[in-house]
Design a protein around this motif. Structure first.
Motif, PDB file in Angstrom:
ATOM      1  N   LYS A  17      57.760  -4.438 -13.926  1.00 49.43           N
ATOM      2  CA  LYS A  17      56.952  -4.331 -14.707  1.00 49.43           C
ATOM      3  C   LYS A  17      57.033  -4.577 -16.320  1.00 49.43           C
ATOM      4  CE  LYS A  17      56.491  -0.863 -12.499  1.00 49.43           C
ATOM      5  NZ  LYS A  17      54.553  -0.073 -11.465  1.00 49.43           N
ATOM      6  N   LEU A  18      57.392  -5.268 -16.073  1.00 49.26           N
ATOM      7  CA  LEU A  18      57.978  -5.446 -18.029  1.00 49.26           C
ATOM      8  C   LEU A  18      56.865  -7.206 -17.694  1.00 49.26           C
ATOM      9  CD1 LEU A  18      58.833  -6.261 -21.042  1.00 49.26           C
ATOM     10  CD2 LEU A  18      60.415  -7.817 -20.732  1.00 49.26           C
ATOM     11  N   LEU A  19      56.822  -8.284 -16.734  1.00 52.48           N
ATOM     12  CA  LEU A  19      56.153  -9.043 -16.376  1.00 52.48           C
ATOM     13  C   LEU A  19      54.218  -8.848 -16.185  1.00 52.48           C
ATOM     14  CD1 LEU A  19      55.059 -11.598 -16.470  1.00 52.48           C
ATOM     15  CD2 LEU A  19      55.455 -12.055 -13.894  1.00 52.48           C
ATOM     16  N   GLY A  20      54.075  -7.442 -15.739  1.00 47.84           N
ATOM     17  CA  GLY A  20      53.554  -6.635 -15.437  1.00 47.84           C
ATOM     18  C   GLY A  20      52.339  -6.184 -17.001  1.00 47.84           C
ATOM     19  N   PHE A  21      53.713  -6.162 -17.391  1.00 44.18           N
ATOM     20  CA  PHE A  21      52.902  -5.548 -18.282  1.00 44.18           C
ATOM     21  C   PHE A  21      51.995  -5.879 -19.410  1.00 44.18           C
ATOM     22  CE2 PHE A  21      52.546  -4.981 -23.813  1.00 44.18           C
ATOM     23  CZ  PHE A  21      52.475  -3.975 -24.025  1.00 44.18           C
ATOM     24  N   PHE A  22      52.617  -7.212 -19.593  1.00 41.86           N
ATOM     25  CA  PHE A  22      51.676  -8.723 -19.811  1.00 41.86           C
ATOM     26  C   PHE A  22      51.336  -9.433 -19.409  1.00 41.86           C
ATOM     27  CE2 PHE A  22      55.612  -8.129 -22.929  1.00 41.86           C
ATOM     28  CZ  PHE A  22      55.118  -7.629 -23.879  1.00 41.86           C
ATOM     29  N   ALA A  23      50.631  -9.312 -18.588  1.00 46.16           N
ATOM     30  CA  ALA A  23      49.564 -10.127 -17.422  1.00 46.16           C
ATOM     31  C   ALA A  23      48.942  -9.983 -17.279  1.00 46.16           C
ATOM     32  CB  ALA A  23      50.649  -9.837 -15.305  1.00 46.16           C
ATOM     33  N   LEU A  24      48.004  -8.139 -18.302  1.00 50.23           N
ATOM     34  CA  LEU A  24      47.496  -7.441 -18.093  1.00 50.23           C
ATOM     35  C   LEU A  24      46.860  -7.826 -19.653  1.00 50.23           C
ATOM     36  CD1 LEU A  24      47.981  -4.508 -17.566  1.00 50.23           C
ATOM     37  CD2 LEU A  24      46.978  -6.084 -15.997  1.00 50.23           C
ATOM     38  N   LEU A  73      36.424 -11.290 -22.913  1.00 49.09           N
ATOM     39  CA  LEU A  73      37.244 -11.180 -21.443  1.00 49.09           C
ATOM     40  C   LEU A  73      35.732  -9.351 -20.948  1.00 49.09           C
ATOM     41  CD1 LEU A  73      40.589 -11.150 -22.428  1.00 49.09           C
ATOM     42  CD2 LEU A  73      39.462 -12.441 -20.788  1.00 49.09           C
ATOM     43  N   GLY A  74      35.852  -8.536 -22.245  1.00 51.61           N
ATOM     44  CA  GLY A  74      34.922  -7.706 -21.871  1.00 51.61           C
ATOM     45  C   GLY A  74      32.956  -6.894 -21.359  1.00 51.61           C
ATOM     46  N   ARG A 131      38.462  -4.967 -15.291  1.00 57.41           N
ATOM     47  CA  ARG A 131      37.540  -6.359 -14.109  1.00 57.41           C
ATOM     48  C   ARG A 131      38.518  -6.949 -13.889  1.00 57.41           C
ATOM     49  NH1 ARG A 131      33.576  -6.456 -10.913  1.00 57.41           N
ATOM     50  NH2 ARG A 131      33.839  -4.203 -10.581  1.00 57.41           N
ATOM     51  N   THR A 132      38.916  -7.375 -15.252  1.00 58.96           N
ATOM     52  CA  THR A 132      39.536  -9.146 -15.725  1.00 58.96           C
ATOM     53  C   THR A 132      41.363  -8.888 -15.464  1.00 58.96           C
ATOM     54  OG1 THR A 132      37.782  -9.085 -17.581  1.00 58.96           O
ATOM     55  CG2 THR A 132      39.982 -10.925 -17.196  1.00 58.96           C
ATOM     56  N   ASP A 133      41.774  -7.014 -16.428  1.00 60.29           N
ATOM     57  CA  ASP A 133      42.751  -6.912 -16.182  1.00 60.29           C
ATOM     58  C   ASP A 133      43.401  -7.327 -14.218  1.00 60.29           C
ATOM     59  OD1 ASP A 133      43.505  -7.077 -18.106  1.00 60.29           O
ATOM     60  OD2 ASP A 133      43.088  -4.686 -18.582  1.00 60.29           O
ATOM     61  N   THR A 134      42.497  -6.624 -13.413  1.00 64.49           N
ATOM     62  CA  THR A 134      42.801  -6.036 -11.648  1.00 64.49           C
ATOM     63  C   THR A 134      42.905  -7.703 -11.398  1.00 64.49           C
ATOM     64  OG1 THR A 134      41.358  -4.658 -11.935  1.00 64.49           O
ATOM     65  CG2 THR A 134      41.799  -5.487  -9.773  1.00 64.49           C
TER      66      THR A 134
END
Length: 266
Positions: free
Chosen positions: A7-14, A52-53, A236-239
């Motif tokens: 979950k922590l890594l997931g936050f910074f993976a976005l 990114l947007g 989309r980029t986050d996904t």
């Protein structure tokens, strides 16, 4: 231990989270002797948000994931169908006493269609409460209620309601399904998530037949297609980035059978 770290890594993976954190850090530095560095960080953050947007980067990253497992109608007997969670907003569903679907809703609608095509197949919905801090509610309970309302016999429906991530989806679903040698089980999930899901199920000793749904792009023709709004592009980029990071981390930790799992025979 793996779940909190994921979950922590997931936050910074976005990327959107990282860019905003950099921008806030830059703003904070403006009040210090490092204000020049802070100004550069804040400016870089703004430029990255726009890049990114609006740029087609999100599509370009998502397309290889979606194209990895083409949508093919399975032939032959199907013993069961595993549907991964992620298509329901459980906390809103609970508050509104109704089923609130999100943009991954096709995972469930496709499962209802497949249930009619394969009337003898069992249907396992895999997904519990994946919230880290605040409980959101159990997704499988809501999902099974919707499938029953769509006409799937309740005796065919099985809730795997403990899993919080893809690894637990595979492990707990296998324990419930108890697949026998020679049986064919379909795996239903979003096309962009299919490579990681198949790799995890294979590593868990649960071979599945991929049935990708919820495509977000039309295919390679969208690789250079920009987004009309920053919000759409960032989402989309986050996904896409989260999925690529997930593939890497799962492979490094031995939770998938390949860095970029492919269809059998490739």
């Amino acid at each position: 231990m793996f779940f909190p770290l994921s979950k922590l890594l997931g936050f910074f993976a976005l990327p959107s989270n990282v860019v905003v954190v950099l921008g806030l850090l830059g703003v904070a530095l403006l009040a210090t002797r490092w204000r020049c560095a802070g100004a550069r960080l804040a400016a870089a953050s703004l430029v990255l948000v726009a890049l990114l947007g609006w740029s087609p980067l999100g599509n370009a990253l998502l397309i290889p994931l979606e194209e990895r497992f083409p949508a093919v109608e399975p032939d032959g007997a199907i013993a069961g169908i595993v549907v991964l969670g992620g298509s329901i907003t459980p906390e809103v569903s609970g508050a509104r006493s109704s089923v609130m679907l999100n943009e991954a809703a096709e995972r469930l609608t496709a499962a209802a269609v497949l249930a009619r095509q394969y009337p003898d197949a069992k249907i396992v919905h895999s997904g519990g409460d994946a919230a880290f801090l605040l409980p959101e509610g159990n997704e499988s309970v809501v999902a099974l209620r919707l499938l029953a309302d769509l006409g799937v016999a309740r005796e065919r429906l099985i809730a795997e309601d403990r899993s919080r991530n893809t690894v637990e989806n595979a492990v707990f679903s296998k324990a419930i399904a108890r697949p026998q040698p020679g049986e064919r089980w379909l795996l239903v999930t979003s096309a962009y998530h299919m490579p990681r899901a198949v790799g995890v199920f294979r590593a868990a000793g649960f071979p599945v037949v991929p049935y990708p749904v919820d495509f977000r792009t039309r295919g390679p023709q969208d690789a250079l297609r920009p987004f009309p709004s920053i919000g759409d592009g960032l989402r989309r980029t986050d996904t896409a980035v989260r999925e690529w990071v997930g593939l890497l981390v799962y492979r490094l930790t031995g939770r998938t059978d390949a860095l970029f799992p492919a269809p059998a025979g490739r």
